[in-house]
Each structure stands twice: as structure tokens, then as C-alpha cells.
Enzyme design. Sequence first.
Site, mmCIF file in Angstrom:
data_model
loop_
_atom_site.group_PDB
_atom_site.id
_atom_site.type_symbol
_atom_site.label_atom_id
_atom_site.label_comp_id
_atom_site.label_asym_id
_atom_site.label_seq_id
_atom_site.Cartn_x
_atom_site.Cartn_y
_atom_site.Cartn_z
ATOM 1 N N ARG A 233 0.844 -1.180 0.000
ATOM 2 C CA ARG A 233 0.000 0.000 0.000
ATOM 3 C C ARG A 233 0.890 1.244 0.000
ATOM 4 O O ARG A 233 1.794 1.380 0.812
ATOM 5 C CB ARG A 233 -0.890 0.012 1.253
ATOM 6 C CG ARG A 233 -1.718 1.270 1.410
ATOM 7 C CD ARG A 233 -2.502 1.236 2.697
ATOM 8 N NE ARG A 233 -3.513 0.191 2.664
ATOM 9 C CZ ARG A 233 -4.199 -0.197 3.747
ATOM 10 N NH1 ARG A 233 -3.947 0.346 4.906
ATOM 11 N NH2 ARG A 233 -5.113 -1.141 3.636
ATOM 12 N N SER A 282 17.393 7.944 16.753
ATOM 13 C CA SER A 282 17.457 9.139 15.912
ATOM 14 C C SER A 282 16.190 9.222 15.067
ATOM 15 O O SER A 282 15.894 8.314 14.300
ATOM 16 C CB SER A 282 18.684 9.101 14.999
ATOM 17 O OG SER A 282 19.876 9.138 15.767
ATOM 18 N N GLU A 352 13.586 8.986 9.771
ATOM 19 C CA GLU A 352 14.227 7.689 9.930
ATOM 20 C C GLU A 352 13.252 6.661 10.498
ATOM 21 O O GLU A 352 13.317 5.475 10.181
ATOM 22 C CB GLU A 352 15.424 7.820 10.895
ATOM 23 C CG GLU A 352 16.180 6.544 11.155
ATOM 24 C CD GLU A 352 17.143 6.181 10.038
ATOM 25 O OE1 GLU A 352 17.381 4.989 9.842
ATOM 26 O OE2 GLU A 352 17.625 7.102 9.362
#
Length: 358
Positions: A233, A282, A352
Site C-alpha cells: 500500500r 534518531s 528515519e
Amino acid sequence: MDITRISQKLTKEIPSNQVYCNEPMYKHTSFKVGGNADIFVKVKNLKQLKYTIQVAKDNGLNINIMGNGSNLLVRDNGIRGIVIKIELENIEIKQDDTKNINNDVDQTNDTRENTYKNKDLKEDNNVSVVVGAGVKLAMLSQVLLQKGITGFEFASGIPGTIGGAVRMNAGAYGSEMKDIIVKTWCLDIEKLEGDINQKENQEDSGSIINTLENLKQNDILVLDNEEQEFKYRNSIFSRKKYIILQTELKLKYGNKEEIQNKMNELRQQRLDKQPVLPSAGSTFKRGEDFITAKLIDECGLKGYKIGGAKVSEKHAGFVVNDGDATAKDIIDLIEHIKQTVYEKTGKKIELEVEIIGE
């Protein structure tokens, strides 16, 4: 969807203590937020994994694959379909020149104990380590420490699993997974009875992600009922549908004391520089020509809050859960950071963290 009926179907082949209905995802992610998954299954061997996928196919259900949930943000309305947590935890250590490394990931051991097989290990030689996708990096680093094997210290403090580390090419302190990976075994989700795929790491590929054809395990797989096959998707990449099963690492023997000292040093660096509040590490990728955390700091965003989500005052590259954040708080803060950095610096920063769910 009849959750009870499908869960009963799953427990015909999988122990009931590995199958959960309406499971809160905040229990399984390092952000500690997220709504419920319709069905949550821990798979501990290849047979269980194939069976769960087949049940999903038979019932037209979406599938999400996850490891330790340390790079994952689940939206507040949860996840429809089945979430599969990979807990393949085999570990095999052999001298690098030993032939016929066992790549049988179809183990029948349903306990959480890990299996360590060692044959003819000799000092001063390369070492081959074949490790299941569900093995936590921190746990593997301790196993390797006890065996006096070096080269994996950089990953000892990364809160993820081997599967996630391979897929994301996890790295720290100048080292990356692609530097030590030899090959990775994957399951083609559309050909469950086919051979296990072996993907060789190419030194000139620049990234293990390129070698593994841009694997993205957390993408939602949707069953196309007309064609009876899974499709991604909103996928922006052209990629095959693989699930990482295990990977082979090439490491070396070293001095246990030096390995321990290095791990302690890196651990202290993390404690000194990174927040301890719930996060997914991060939040943003490092830019090609800039350090993202530095830009966020220069934009005056340290400590900025939306609801219970906050930009860490210790490290601007981390968005943290300050105690009562919702997934929406975190997503809104992420978007605010991206917009502010772009308006003030002209730089576009990339996420990220993986965001899934509704």
C-alpha cells in the site's frame, strides 16, 4: 473481521501464548505509544511464520512485520489485520572456513532459549556467525563477547534486532551492518513453499539495502483479492516481498578485555549524549551535506513540545515521549520540526522512524 475465529485458527499450529487479540502496540514499541493491533503473533520458527502468512492470505488480512519495535511509531487507532513479530533466535558460530554452514531456519524449538553451536573454533581466524532475524543486537553482542569475537561492538547499544538492523543498515560510531554482512536469507511472501532466497552482500553495492532490493519489512501488505497476491500500500519503491529470516556475519577473534572495554566506552558515550526517555532513536536521517540534529538545534527547537512529545534537550535529533505523549503528538511534532527546518535553512530532512497504522 472475526478476530476470535482467526485467532483460534492460528492457535491450531501456534501456541496460544504467542497469539494475542486487540493487543496494545505501546507494549511492543520503544516510543511506548500506539493503538491496538487486531491480531498480534510472535513467530519462533519458519513453520509458524509460513502458517501465519497463509492464514492472513486465506482471510484477506493485511500483514505487518516487526522486530523489536525500536524504530517504529504506531498511530493511535492501531493496526488492522495481523502484526507478526519475528522471534527467530538461532545463533550459530563457526570458523570461517568451515564448510556447509547450517542454514536451516525451520527450527521446531518453541522456547525463547537460543541455540549456540560451535565447532573447531581457533584463534586468529575469521569467524562466521549465522544469526536469526529475531536476535536482539545487545544479546548477540554479549554472546560474541563471551566467545572473544570482535567487530560487532558498534552495534552493542543499538536497541533492535538483527532483521531490523539488516533492513535499515544500522550503524554507529563509523561502522555499519553492510561492513560485516556476508549473506542474508529471506522468505518470499508470495511463494511460501519455494526455496529460501539467499542475498549475497556485494562490497561495491554501497549499501546492504541496495543488495537486498530495498527491503522494507514494516510496509503494509494488502491482499488484492482479484489477483490473490499481496501488494504494498502506497509503496514508492519497486521491491520484492521478502521477510528477513537470518543473516551471516563475518567477524574476527579478538581480545575479550579489549572488546569489553570498547563496549563500555560506547555505552558511556550513549549515556552521555542520548536521552533515556522513550524514543525510537534518531528520529531523522543524517543529511548528505549536513548534520540533522545540528540544524534542529540551530533552529531553536531543543525542548520544544507538542502535547507529551518533546525535542530532547540532550540531543536535538531525538523526539521523545515525555510521559504522556500520543502518536499524534509525536507525528505533529515531527511535521513541525521538518517545516521549521525547511523554512529557516532551506534543507529538507527525512524521517528515519517507520510510521504505521491508522
